[in-house]
Scaffold this motif. Structure first.
Motif, mmCIF file in Angstrom:
data_model
loop_
_atom_site.group_PDB
_atom_site.id
_atom_site.type_symbol
_atom_site.label_atom_id
_atom_site.label_comp_id
_atom_site.label_asym_id
_atom_site.label_seq_id
_atom_site.Cartn_x
_atom_site.Cartn_y
_atom_site.Cartn_z
ATOM 1 N N GLY A 199 0.672 -1.535 -0.140
ATOM 2 C CA GLY A 199 0.115 -0.098 -0.395
ATOM 3 C C GLY A 199 0.849 1.268 0.002
ATOM 4 O O GLY A 199 1.786 1.254 0.722
ATOM 5 N N VAL A 200 0.112 2.687 -0.721
ATOM 6 C CA VAL A 200 0.715 3.264 -0.648
ATOM 7 C C VAL A 200 0.330 4.554 -1.321
ATOM 8 O O VAL A 200 -0.274 4.853 -1.500
ATOM 9 C CB VAL A 200 2.205 3.552 -2.284
ATOM 10 N N ILE A 201 0.902 4.983 -0.255
ATOM 11 C CA ILE A 201 -0.525 6.932 -0.039
ATOM 12 C C ILE A 201 0.975 8.164 -0.331
ATOM 13 O O ILE A 201 1.300 8.452 0.258
ATOM 14 C CB ILE A 201 -0.702 7.010 1.625
ATOM 15 N N LEU A 202 0.025 8.717 -1.090
ATOM 16 C CA LEU A 202 1.311 10.159 -2.290
ATOM 17 C C LEU A 202 0.371 10.659 -1.150
ATOM 18 O O LEU A 202 -0.628 11.154 -0.719
ATOM 19 C CB LEU A 202 1.158 9.897 -3.256
ATOM 20 N N THR A 203 1.027 11.958 -2.046
ATOM 21 C CA THR A 203 0.400 13.850 -1.710
ATOM 22 C C THR A 203 -0.692 13.619 -1.615
ATOM 23 O O THR A 203 -1.566 13.372 -2.318
ATOM 24 C CB THR A 203 1.303 14.216 -2.400
ATOM 25 N N GLY A 204 -1.511 14.641 -0.437
ATOM 26 C CA GLY A 204 -3.195 14.913 -0.384
ATOM 27 C C GLY A 204 -3.514 15.810 0.097
ATOM 28 O O GLY A 204 -2.924 15.419 1.368
ATOM 29 N N MET A 205 -4.866 16.580 0.046
ATOM 30 C CA MET A 205 -5.456 16.864 1.077
ATOM 31 C C MET A 205 -5.734 16.180 1.744
ATOM 32 O O MET A 205 -6.843 14.584 1.604
ATOM 33 C CB MET A 205 -6.228 18.302 0.433
ATOM 34 N N GLY A 206 -6.294 16.746 2.972
ATOM 35 C CA GLY A 206 -7.583 15.183 3.648
ATOM 36 C C GLY A 206 -7.277 14.317 4.616
ATOM 37 O O GLY A 206 -5.706 14.209 4.881
ATOM 38 N N ALA A 207 -8.165 13.637 4.622
ATOM 39 C CA ALA A 207 -7.400 11.804 5.614
ATOM 40 C C ALA A 207 -7.558 10.656 4.645
ATOM 41 O O ALA A 207 -7.694 9.800 5.204
ATOM 42 C CB ALA A 207 -8.148 11.953 6.637
ATOM 43 N N ASP A 208 -8.762 10.666 3.889
ATOM 44 C CA ASP A 208 -9.195 9.534 2.899
ATOM 45 C C ASP A 208 -7.396 8.990 2.567
ATOM 46 O O ASP A 208 -6.316 8.792 2.008
ATOM 47 C CB ASP A 208 -9.181 10.266 1.037
ATOM 48 N N GLY A 209 -7.638 7.756 3.079
ATOM 49 C CA GLY A 209 -7.079 5.937 2.744
ATOM 50 C C GLY A 209 -6.381 6.156 4.004
ATOM 51 O O GLY A 209 -5.467 4.807 4.357
ATOM 52 N N ALA A 210 -6.189 6.967 5.011
ATOM 53 C CA ALA A 210 -5.474 6.525 6.777
ATOM 54 C C ALA A 210 -6.689 5.358 6.977
ATOM 55 O O ALA A 210 -5.229 4.565 7.661
ATOM 56 C CB ALA A 210 -5.476 8.154 7.405
ATOM 57 N N THR A 211 -7.887 4.651 6.966
ATOM 58 C CA THR A 211 -7.986 4.216 7.823
ATOM 59 C C THR A 211 -7.919 2.812 6.456
ATOM 60 O O THR A 211 -7.366 1.524 7.615
ATOM 61 C CB THR A 211 -9.794 3.967 7.845
ATOM 62 N N GLY A 212 -7.820 2.518 5.561
ATOM 63 C CA GLY A 212 -7.822 1.346 4.929
ATOM 64 C C GLY A 212 -6.211 1.202 4.581
ATOM 65 O O GLY A 212 -6.054 0.222 5.049
ATOM 66 N N LEU A 213 -4.873 2.165 4.937
ATOM 67 C CA LEU A 213 -4.158 1.546 5.177
ATOM 68 C C LEU A 213 -3.496 0.578 6.132
ATOM 69 O O LEU A 213 -3.486 -0.301 6.176
ATOM 70 C CB LEU A 213 -2.849 3.195 4.637
ATOM 71 N N LEU A 214 -4.543 1.567 7.622
ATOM 72 C CA LEU A 214 -3.871 0.509 8.754
ATOM 73 C C LEU A 214 -4.685 -0.869 8.223
ATOM 74 O O LEU A 214 -3.899 -1.872 8.963
ATOM 75 C CB LEU A 214 -4.951 1.638 9.696
ATOM 76 N N ALA A 215 -5.988 -0.836 7.803
ATOM 77 C CA ALA A 215 -6.447 -2.284 7.530
ATOM 78 C C ALA A 215 -5.453 -3.044 7.057
ATOM 79 O O ALA A 215 -4.454 -4.430 7.484
ATOM 80 C CB ALA A 215 -7.548 -2.644 7.428
ATOM 81 N N MET A 216 -4.950 -2.253 6.069
ATOM 82 C CA MET A 216 -3.864 -3.452 5.789
ATOM 83 C C MET A 216 -2.333 -3.378 6.123
ATOM 84 O O MET A 216 -1.932 -4.612 5.964
ATOM 85 C CB MET A 216 -3.796 -2.491 3.860
ATOM 86 N N ARG A 217 -1.785 -2.323 6.838
ATOM 87 C CA ARG A 217 -0.806 -2.861 7.938
ATOM 88 C C ARG A 217 -1.298 -3.912 9.226
ATOM 89 O O ARG A 217 -0.462 -5.043 8.695
ATOM 90 C CB ARG A 217 -0.426 -2.214 8.030
ATOM 91 N N GLN A 218 -1.918 -3.997 9.326
ATOM 92 C CA GLN A 218 -2.635 -4.451 10.235
ATOM 93 C C GLN A 218 -3.136 -5.968 9.767
ATOM 94 O O GLN A 218 -2.974 -6.963 10.523
ATOM 95 C CB GLN A 218 -4.458 -4.125 10.893
ATOM 96 N N ALA A 219 -3.366 -6.267 8.701
ATOM 97 C CA ALA A 219 -3.211 -7.728 7.740
ATOM 98 C C ALA A 219 -2.123 -8.182 6.985
ATOM 99 O O ALA A 219 -1.779 -10.115 7.109
ATOM 100 C CB ALA A 219 -4.396 -7.535 7.187
ATOM 101 N N GLY A 220 -1.271 -7.382 7.511
ATOM 102 C CA GLY A 220 0.593 -7.540 7.315
ATOM 103 C C GLY A 220 1.535 -7.176 5.785
ATOM 104 O O GLY A 220 2.342 -7.683 5.414
ATOM 105 N N ALA A 221 0.104 -6.755 5.537
ATOM 106 C CA ALA A 221 1.217 -5.416 4.240
ATOM 107 C C ALA A 221 1.803 -4.583 4.389
ATOM 108 O O ALA A 221 2.227 -4.245 5.716
ATOM 109 C CB ALA A 221 -0.630 -4.888 3.595
ATOM 110 N N ARG A 222 2.919 -4.422 3.488
ATOM 111 C CA ARG A 222 3.644 -3.111 3.220
ATOM 112 C C ARG A 222 2.731 -1.705 3.439
ATOM 113 O O ARG A 222 2.296 -1.983 2.553
ATOM 114 C CB ARG A 222 4.947 -3.752 2.566
ATOM 115 N N THR A 223 3.376 -0.905 3.867
ATOM 116 C CA THR A 223 2.583 0.372 3.855
ATOM 117 C C THR A 223 3.605 1.699 3.783
ATOM 118 O O THR A 223 4.944 1.771 4.656
ATOM 119 C CB THR A 223 1.790 0.303 4.245
#
Length: 348
Positions: free
Chosen positions: A274-298
Motif C-alpha cells: 500500500g502506498v499513500i501519496l501527497t494529498g489534502m485530507g485523510a482519505d486512505g488512512a483507515t484503509g492503509l491501517l487495515a492493510m498494515r494490520q493484515a500484514g501488508a507493507r505500507t
C-alpha cells in the motif's frame, strides 16, 4: 494570520469578476490583482508578489500551459488552474498538473447552490495551495529493471493520492518495469478527467495504463486508474482477481475513495503493498491501517517531497505507515517491498 494574496488570470472579464467575488468573500484571502492575459500577469507577478495564482487553461496570446511551464521553470509558485469539464479541458488540466500546478477547479456554473459550492471549494483550494510546496514538474527517475519486483506471482500494489498526486504519479509510474505487479490507483479527479489522465500516463510508461472498467481482469504490467465521479473501485477475487466498480455514497467526501480500495485489498495481507501519496485530507488512512494490520507493507510519501502533506500525515498519525519514502526513491522502495517477507518490512 496574513490573508492569502491571490492573483486572478483569466481572459473573460465576467469570469474575473465572478472569481474575485467568490475569493473576496473569504476573510483569509485577498485578491491583489486581476490580469486578462499572461503578459499582463507576468508583470503583475513581479510587482505584487502574490502567494497563489489562479490561471485559466485557455487564453489568447500565450496559452495557460505555456505560461505555466514558464512560471514553473523561472519562478515556481502555487498555481490553481481553472478548467472546463470538457474533453479538451481535461487534457489541458492533466498536462497542467503534470507541469506542477498544485490543483484545479472547474469554472463556476449552474444553480445558485452549485455556485456557492464552487465558491467554497475554490477558497479551500486556494488556501491549501498557499500552504503547498511548488515544484517544477515531475522528476525523471531511473528506470527500474525488469524482474525487480521479485519472482512472486501474487503481489499487487495499491496507491492512493490527491492534491499533487498527478505530478507524483508521472514521476513514479514511468519508472516501473514492464513486468511490474498489477497497480491499482485512486487519484481524486472528476469523471471526465480520468480517461485523459490514463491515456497521458500510458504514453509515458513501460507498463500499460488504463482507466479501470468493471470486471476487468487484474494483470501484471498494468496500471488501473479508478474512474472518477460515480463509482468506488475495489479488488474482487484475490491478487489476480478482477476490478469491481460499485455505486455508493462518497466516503470521507470522496468517490472513488482511497479507503474503499485499500480496505478491499487488505485481506491479501503480505501479498499487497500500500502506498499513500501527497494529498489534502485523510482519505486512505483507515484503509492503509487495515492493510498494515493484515500484514501488508505500507509506504507513505515523505513530508519534504509532498505538495500537500495531508493524507500521508493522517496515515502516519493513525499508525498505518511502516516507512516514509521520498518521491525519488519511491519506485525502488515499492518494488523492494514487493520482494520483502512480512518480517523484513521495516527494512524497506
Amino acid at each position: 494570520m496574513k490573508p492569502v494574496r491571490t492573483l486572478i488570470v483569466d481572459d473573460s472579464a465576467s469570469m474575473r469578476a465572478t472569481l474575485k467575488r467568490m475569493l473576496s468573500a473569504d476573510p483569509e484571502i485577498e485578491v491583489v490583482g486581476m490580469a486578462p492575459e499572461p503578459y499582463a500577469a507576468r508583470d503583475m507577478i513581479k510587482a505584487l508578489n502574490p502567494d497563489v495564482l489562479t490561471l485559466d487553461v485557455e487564453m489568447p496570446g500565450m496559452d495557460g500551459l505555456s505560461f505555466l511551464e514558464r512560471i514553473m521553470r523561472l519562478r515556481p509558485m502555487p498555481v490553481v488552474m481553472c478548467s472546463t469539464l470538457t474533453a479538451r479541458g481535461a487534457q489541458v488540466t492533466i498536462e497542467a498538473l503534470r507541469l506542477g500546478a498544485v490543483d484545479y477547479v472547474t469554472k463556476p456554473s449552474g444553480t445558485p447552490e452549485d455556485i456557492e459550492r464552487d465558491a467554497e471549494l475554490l477558497c479551500e483550494k486556494v488556501k491549501a495551495a498557499a500552504r503547498s510546496v511548488a515544484r517544477a514538474g515531475p522528476q525523471r527517475l531511473p528506470m527500474q529493471p525488469k524482474g525487480s519486483a521479485g519472482a512472486r506471482g501474487d503481489t499487487l500494489i495499491a496507491i492512493g493520492s490527491s492534491t499533487g498526486g498527478v505530478e507524483a504519479l508521472f514521476s513514479i509510474l514511468p519508472s516501473m518495469p514492464e513486468d511490474s505487479p498489477p497497480i491499482l490507483v485512486v487519484q481524486h479527479m472528476p469523471a471526465t478527467f480520468t480517461r485523459s489522465f490514463a491515456e497521458r500516463l500510458n504514453s509515458e510508461c513501460r507498463v500499460q495504463v488504463v482507466e479501470a472498467t468493471n470486471g476487468a481482469a487484474v494483470q501484471p504490467g498494468t496500471v488501473y486508474i479508478a474512474p472518477g465521479g460515480l463509482m468506488h473501485m475495489e479488488l474482487s477475487g484475490g491478487a489476480r482477481g478482477h476490478i469491481k466498480l460499485r455505486p455508493g455514497d462518497p466516503v470521507g467526501g470522496h468517490r472513488p475513495a482511497v479507503d474503499v480500495l485499500f480496505r478491499s485489498v487488505a485481506p491479501l495481507g503480505p501479498s499487497v503493498v500500500g502506498v499513500i501519496l501527497t494529498g489534502m485530507g485523510a482519505d486512505g488512512a483507515t484503509g492503509l491501517l487495515a492493510m498494515r494490520q493484515a500484514g501488508a507493507r505500507t509506504l507513505a510519501q515523505s513530508r519534504e517531497t509532498c505538495v500537500v502533506w495531508g493524507m500521508p500525515r493522517a496515515a502516519k498519525e493513525a499508525g498505518a505507515v511502516e516507512k516514509e519514502v521520498g518521491l525519488s526513491a519511491m519506485p525502488e522502495a515499492i518494488l523492494k517491498a514487493c520482494r520483502a517477507e512480512t518480517s523484513k518490512v521495516g527494512s524497506v
